[in-house]
Design a protein around this motif. Structure first.
Motif, PDB file in Angstrom:
ATOM      1  N   GLU A 164      40.087   5.918  14.587  1.00  0.00           N
ATOM      2  CA  GLU A 164      40.737   7.217  14.777  1.00  0.00           C
ATOM      3  C   GLU A 164      40.284   7.860  16.088  1.00  0.00           C
ATOM      4  OE1 GLU A 164      42.985   9.029  13.189  1.00  0.00           O
ATOM      5  OE2 GLU A 164      43.407   7.511  11.673  1.00  0.00           O
ATOM      6  N   LYS A 165      39.004   7.715  16.407  1.00  0.00           N
ATOM      7  CA  LYS A 165      38.489   8.285  17.645  1.00  0.00           C
ATOM      8  C   LYS A 165      39.129   7.622  18.859  1.00  0.00           C
ATOM      9  CE  LYS A 165      34.187   9.135  20.179  1.00  0.00           C
ATOM     10  NZ  LYS A 165      32.711   8.962  20.188  1.00  0.00           N
ATOM     11  N   GLN A 166      39.279   6.295  18.805  1.00  0.00           N
ATOM     12  CA  GLN A 166      39.919   5.580  19.910  1.00  0.00           C
ATOM     13  C   GLN A 166      41.391   5.957  20.034  1.00  0.00           C
ATOM     14  OE1 GLN A 166      38.821   1.644  18.527  1.00  0.00           O
ATOM     15  NE2 GLN A 166      37.402   1.357  20.254  1.00  0.00           N
ATOM     16  N   LEU A 167      42.048   6.152  18.898  1.00  0.00           N
ATOM     17  CA  LEU A 167      43.450   6.566  18.916  1.00  0.00           C
ATOM     18  C   LEU A 167      43.595   7.915  19.614  1.00  0.00           C
ATOM     19  CD1 LEU A 167      46.437   6.380  18.111  1.00  0.00           C
ATOM     20  CD2 LEU A 167      45.813   7.297  15.860  1.00  0.00           C
ATOM     21  N   GLN A 168      42.733   8.851  19.289  1.00  0.00           N
ATOM     22  CA  GLN A 168      42.785  10.164  19.925  1.00  0.00           C
ATOM     23  C   GLN A 168      42.538  10.055  21.423  1.00  0.00           C
ATOM     24  OE1 GLN A 168      43.599  13.225  18.284  1.00  0.00           O
ATOM     25  NE2 GLN A 168      43.902  13.656  20.471  1.00  0.00           N
ATOM     26  N   GLU A 169      41.618   9.180  21.794  1.00  0.00           N
ATOM     27  CA  GLU A 169      41.308   8.975  23.217  1.00  0.00           C
ATOM     28  C   GLU A 169      42.539   8.460  23.968  1.00  0.00           C
ATOM     29  OE1 GLU A 169      38.785   5.694  25.800  1.00  0.00           O
ATOM     30  OE2 GLU A 169      38.021   6.294  23.827  1.00  0.00           O
ATOM     31  N   GLU A 171      45.724   8.681  23.023  1.00  0.00           N
ATOM     32  CA  GLU A 171      46.780   9.698  23.016  1.00  0.00           C
ATOM     33  C   GLU A 171      46.525  10.757  24.078  1.00  0.00           C
ATOM     34  OE1 GLU A 171      46.800  11.015  18.957  1.00  0.00           O
ATOM     35  OE2 GLU A 171      48.435   9.664  18.419  1.00  0.00           O
ATOM     36  N   ASP A 172      45.270  11.154  24.257  1.00  0.00           N
ATOM     37  CA  ASP A 172      44.936  12.146  25.279  1.00  0.00           C
ATOM     38  C   ASP A 172      45.221  11.596  26.676  1.00  0.00           C
ATOM     39  OD1 ASP A 172      44.128  13.877  23.304  1.00  0.00           O
ATOM     40  OD2 ASP A 172      41.975  13.482  23.557  1.00  0.00           O
ATOM     41  N   HIS A 175      49.029  11.362  27.217  1.00  0.00           N
ATOM     42  CA  HIS A 175      49.646  12.685  27.377  1.00  0.00           C
ATOM     43  C   HIS A 175      49.415  13.224  28.786  1.00  0.00           C
ATOM     44  CE1 HIS A 175      51.372  16.498  26.204  1.00  0.00           C
ATOM     45  NE2 HIS A 175      50.317  17.118  26.722  1.00  0.00           N
ATOM     46  N   PRO A 185      52.753   6.763  17.457  1.00  0.00           N
ATOM     47  CA  PRO A 185      51.742   5.775  17.066  1.00  0.00           C
ATOM     48  C   PRO A 185      52.242   4.945  15.877  1.00  0.00           C
ATOM     49  CG  PRO A 185      50.891   8.041  17.042  1.00  0.00           C
ATOM     50  CD  PRO A 185      52.376   8.125  17.086  1.00  0.00           C
TER      51      PRO A 185
END
Length: 311
Positions: A164-169, A171-172, A175, A185
């Motif tokens: 989840e942390k890598q996914l957020q990274e 996505e940021d 963006h 995703p």
């Protein structure tokens, strides 16, 4: 005139383009829409064409990349599909090495401009590979970045293989790279196709319509001239163009000159050469967030002023 929608499927090798294509074709069939496919392979043999269902019109472009060495052949293949079949949509699956803007450019020859409509550039991004992209050679790393940057829709695939942390990274990062692109995703390229297909079709309220169009930032504009134009006024128009216009191509005629010229514009450099053909005078613009109304007004004014110029 009916315009056939075109989806350009972009993304680096192994990102899941063929899986997405299979699902897209199944969805089109469920919706009763006639779809065709253009599949590009760098090698001499098509590996993924077996993934296209029997009965689906298919054109293959082999032994090269559609965005450069095979760009002329893509125009021929699209013309054949449009002439041979009553289509609603064409999916172009590019090679992993293709730049999406170059592919878009290849799709929009002046002969095809009023027959097709680019719905969206869809780039599939391999989530684990994106995290490891610094290990790629610089040209490949740049290509992967460009594929994401110029997408109307980014499908972030294989998220089951990251945290989840890598996914957020990711996505940021995406963006920041492409703030106007719609990001989806997913795993196994399994998406709700209504998010893609309705991005441009839903026109309920003005607010919703504007919101939908904001996702699709790579735009095209087609302008036809009814008469020759003044060469100096045209040169002035080109000098005033904003830098969000990447490409222009088409055919033009000038006052006092019987010839028809093939016109091309890229990276601020205009080129026109005598075509030797009697072609419809038409220009195709490709750019980021094009101002259709502004272009239409400026070109109509150019044509009006050209009529008033002494021959």
């Amino acid at each position: 005139m009916k315009q056939v929608e075109i989806y350009i499927l972009s993304g680096f090798l192994g990102a899941g383009k063929t899986t997405l294509l299979q699902q897209a074709l199944a969805e089109e069939q469920r919706n009763g829409r006639k779809a065709a496919v253009v599949m590009n392979e760098i090698g001499q043999v098509s590996i993924d064409s077996d993934a296209v269902p029997n009965g689906t019109p298919l054109k293959e472009l082999l032994n090269g990349c559609v965005c450069c060495t095979l760009s002329d052949k893509l125009e021929v293949q699209l013309s054949e599909l449009l002439n041979q079949y009553d289509l609603d949509v064409i999916y172009i699956e590019t090679t992993g090495a293709a730049h999406p803007v170059e592919v878009l450019d290849s799709c929009l020859s002046p002969q095809l401009a009023d027959k097709v409509r680019i719905h969206s550039i869809i780039t599939l991004i391999d989530a684990p590979a994106w995290l490891e992209r610094q290990k790629l050679k610089i040209p490949l790393r740049k290509l992967v970045t460009e594929q994401a940057k110029h997408a109307d829709i980014m499908i972030l695939n294989k998220i089951d293989r990251i945290t989840e942390k890598q996914l957020q990274e990711i996505e940021d990062e995406l963006h920041l790279l492409n703030p106007k692109g719609l990001m989806i995703p997913t795993s196994f390229a399994d998406i709700d196709f209504h998010k893609i297909q309705n991005a441009e079709r839903i026109k309920r309220t003005e607010h919703e319509q504007t919101h939908a169009f904001n996702h699709l930032h790579m735009k095209t504009y087609v302008h036809s001239f009814s008469q020759p134009i003044d060469g100096q006024l045209f040169a002035n128009f080109l000098r005033a163009l904003p830098d969000n216009i990447y490409r222009i191509k088409g055919y033009v005629r000038f006052n006092g000159d019987p010839k028809t010229y093939l016109f091309q514009y890229a990276y601020g450099m205009p080129i026109h050469t005598a075509s030797g053909l009697k072609m419809k005078t038409i220009l195709v613009f490709i750019g980021d967030e094009l101002d259709h109304e502004g272009l239409q007004k400026a070109l109509s004014e150019l044509e009006k002023n050209s009529r008033e110029m002494p021959l």
